[in-house]
Design a protein around this motif. Sequence first.
Motif, PDB file in Angstrom:
ATOM      1  N   LEU A  45       0.832  -1.202   0.000  1.00 42.21           N
ATOM      2  CA  LEU A  45       0.000   0.000   0.000  1.00 42.21           C
ATOM      3  C   LEU A  45       0.863   1.247   0.000  1.00 42.21           C
ATOM      4  CD1 LEU A  45      -2.579  -0.945   2.775  1.00 42.21           C
ATOM      5  CD2 LEU A  45      -3.012  -0.832   0.328  1.00 42.21           C
ATOM      6  N   SER A  46       0.311   2.285  -0.588  1.00 39.20           N
ATOM      7  CA  SER A  46       0.977   3.581  -0.479  1.00 39.20           C
ATOM      8  C   SER A  46       0.407   4.367   0.692  1.00 39.20           C
ATOM      9  CB  SER A  46       0.817   4.377  -1.777  1.00 39.20           C
ATOM     10  OG  SER A  46      -0.547   4.711  -1.961  1.00 39.20           O
ATOM     11  N   GLY A  47      -0.697   3.884   1.267  1.00 39.15           N
ATOM     12  CA  GLY A  47      -1.250   4.509   2.455  1.00 39.15           C
ATOM     13  C   GLY A  47      -2.519   5.310   2.237  1.00 39.15           C
ATOM     14  N   ALA A  48      -2.921   5.544   1.023  1.00 40.65           N
ATOM     15  CA  ALA A  48      -4.105   6.354   0.757  1.00 40.65           C
ATOM     16  C   ALA A  48      -5.387   5.575   1.049  1.00 40.65           C
ATOM     17  CB  ALA A  48      -4.100   6.805  -0.702  1.00 40.65           C
ATOM     18  N   PRO A  49      -6.364   6.193   1.743  1.00 44.49           N
ATOM     19  CA  PRO A  49      -7.633   5.496   2.027  1.00 44.49           C
ATOM     20  C   PRO A  49      -8.345   5.020   0.754  1.00 44.49           C
ATOM     21  CG  PRO A  49      -7.461   7.501   3.331  1.00 44.49           C
ATOM     22  CD  PRO A  49      -6.309   7.507   2.369  1.00 44.49           C
ATOM     23  N   ARG A  50      -8.269   5.810  -0.314  1.00 42.66           N
ATOM     24  CA  ARG A  50      -8.919   5.407  -1.574  1.00 42.66           C
ATOM     25  C   ARG A  50      -8.309   4.102  -2.091  1.00 42.66           C
ATOM     26  NH1 ARG A  50     -12.605   7.342  -5.610  1.00 42.66           N
ATOM     27  NH2 ARG A  50     -12.547   5.665  -7.121  1.00 42.66           N
ATOM     28  N   GLU A  51      -7.006   3.954  -1.910  1.00 44.98           N
ATOM     29  CA  GLU A  51      -6.328   2.740  -2.352  1.00 44.98           C
ATOM     30  C   GLU A  51      -6.848   1.516  -1.595  1.00 44.98           C
ATOM     31  OE1 GLU A  51      -1.873   0.867  -3.024  1.00 44.98           O
ATOM     32  OE2 GLU A  51      -2.074   2.846  -2.079  1.00 44.98           O
ATOM     33  N   LEU A  52      -7.101   1.663  -0.305  1.00 47.26           N
ATOM     34  CA  LEU A  52      -7.661   0.547   0.477  1.00 47.26           C
ATOM     35  C   LEU A  52      -9.045   0.170  -0.036  1.00 47.26           C
ATOM     36  CD1 LEU A  52      -6.613   1.523   4.103  1.00 47.26           C
ATOM     37  CD2 LEU A  52      -5.776  -0.402   2.749  1.00 47.26           C
ATOM     38  N   GLU A  53      -9.853   1.184  -0.334  1.00 50.04           N
ATOM     39  CA  GLU A  53     -11.189   0.935  -0.881  1.00 50.04           C
ATOM     40  C   GLU A  53     -11.092   0.244  -2.235  1.00 50.04           C
ATOM     41  OE1 GLU A  53     -14.988   3.518  -2.456  1.00 50.04           O
ATOM     42  OE2 GLU A  53     -13.827   4.313  -0.781  1.00 50.04           O
ATOM     43  N   ASP A  54     -10.211   0.720  -3.096  1.00 51.43           N
ATOM     44  CA  ASP A  54     -10.033   0.094  -4.415  1.00 51.43           C
ATOM     45  C   ASP A  54      -9.615  -1.362  -4.276  1.00 51.43           C
ATOM     46  OD1 ASP A  54     -10.745   2.319  -5.903  1.00 51.43           O
ATOM     47  OD2 ASP A  54      -8.679   2.974  -6.233  1.00 51.43           O
ATOM     48  N   ARG A  55      -8.643  -1.626  -3.424  1.00 53.28           N
ATOM     49  CA  ARG A  55      -8.160  -3.001  -3.257  1.00 53.28           C
ATOM     50  C   ARG A  55      -9.268  -3.921  -2.744  1.00 53.28           C
ATOM     51  NH1 ARG A  55      -2.660  -3.917  -3.278  1.00 53.28           N
ATOM     52  NH2 ARG A  55      -1.471  -2.083  -3.872  1.00 53.28           N
ATOM     53  N   THR A  56     -10.094  -3.418  -1.852  1.00 57.27           N
ATOM     54  CA  THR A  56     -11.219  -4.216  -1.350  1.00 57.27           C
ATOM     55  C   THR A  56     -12.204  -4.505  -2.468  1.00 57.27           C
ATOM     56  OG1 THR A  56     -10.963  -3.288   0.863  1.00 57.27           O
ATOM     57  CG2 THR A  56     -13.103  -4.264   0.327  1.00 57.27           C
ATOM     58  N   GLU A  57     -12.535  -3.508  -3.265  1.00 54.81           N
ATOM     59  CA  GLU A  57     -13.489  -3.690  -4.357  1.00 54.81           C
ATOM     60  C   GLU A  57     -12.922  -4.568  -5.470  1.00 54.81           C
ATOM     61  OE1 GLU A  57     -16.672  -2.934  -4.429  1.00 54.81           O
ATOM     62  OE2 GLU A  57     -16.517  -2.049  -2.443  1.00 54.81           O
ATOM     63  N   ILE A  58     -11.629  -4.457  -5.730  1.00 53.46           N
ATOM     64  CA  ILE A  58     -10.985  -5.302  -6.740  1.00 53.46           C
ATOM     65  C   ILE A  58     -11.034  -6.761  -6.308  1.00 53.46           C
ATOM     66  CG2 ILE A  58      -8.723  -5.877  -7.721  1.00 53.46           C
ATOM     67  CD1 ILE A  58      -8.251  -2.739  -7.737  1.00 53.46           C
ATOM     68  N   THR A  59     -10.686  -7.019  -5.066  1.00 54.21           N
ATOM     69  CA  THR A  59     -10.764  -8.387  -4.548  1.00 54.21           C
ATOM     70  C   THR A  59     -12.200  -8.891  -4.579  1.00 54.21           C
ATOM     71  OG1 THR A  59      -8.841  -7.984  -3.140  1.00 54.21           O
ATOM     72  CG2 THR A  59     -10.221  -9.879  -2.581  1.00 54.21           C
ATOM     73  N   ASP A  60     -13.149  -8.009  -4.268  1.00 53.18           N
ATOM     74  CA  ASP A  60     -14.560  -8.403  -4.274  1.00 53.18           C
ATOM     75  C   ASP A  60     -15.031  -8.847  -5.656  1.00 53.18           C
ATOM     76  OD1 ASP A  60     -17.106  -8.608  -2.725  1.00 53.18           O
ATOM     77  OD2 ASP A  60     -17.750  -7.183  -4.272  1.00 53.18           O
ATOM     78  N   ALA A  61     -14.479  -8.283  -6.710  1.00 49.71           N
ATOM     79  CA  ALA A  61     -14.871  -8.726  -8.058  1.00 49.71           C
ATOM     80  C   ALA A  61     -14.569 -10.208  -8.236  1.00 49.71           C
ATOM     81  CB  ALA A  61     -14.158  -7.892  -9.127  1.00 49.71           C
ATOM     82  N   LEU A  62     -13.392 -10.642  -7.787  1.00 53.43           N
ATOM     83  CA  LEU A  62     -13.042 -12.060  -7.902  1.00 53.43           C
ATOM     84  C   LEU A  62     -13.872 -12.918  -6.942  1.00 53.43           C
ATOM     85  CD1 LEU A  62     -11.402 -14.215  -9.290  1.00 53.43           C
ATOM     86  CD2 LEU A  62      -9.515 -13.715  -7.724  1.00 53.43           C
TER      87      LEU A  62
END
Length: 170
Positions: A9-26
Amino acid sequence: MYVTEHHALSGAPRELEDRTEITDALLRFALGQDLRDEDLFASCFTEDAELDFRPAAARWGAAPPLMKGRDAIVATILSGFSGRVDTTHQVTNPRIAVTGDTARLTALVEAQHLLTADHTTHALLKNRYDVELVRDGGRWLMSRIRIENVWYTGDPAAIFTDSNRPGCVA
């Protein structure tokens, strides 16, 4: 081809949200198959998605076609399940790289397939997924999925209805 960057992570809250949603697609992809839930399964794909199970199937001599388009993928996969195969999927080791409104996901998926009429006919697969995704509003959709088999055990008859048509995608 696979996500191998040395940072999480780079630390940005948006990045955490994106990673959660990306994983959720799978996860929608996996659970949609297991539940035979057409809406959930379809919700993970772009309209023009491509699913390439050919590298995995080649390990046991099958030659399914490249699947193109959300509707065709959903119909092909779920019709192959109907009353024929019981499945469970586990998704592990997700690695994600986000670049603006596109992303890449690498993960391992273990998939158990059992013939509904005879659970003694089964196949267990460990597959490596290489997934390209695009942002669609607040969620992420898979536009391209390439599945490679790391190993399998059991009878491929629990996966395919014949040598060329997937009964499911592991």
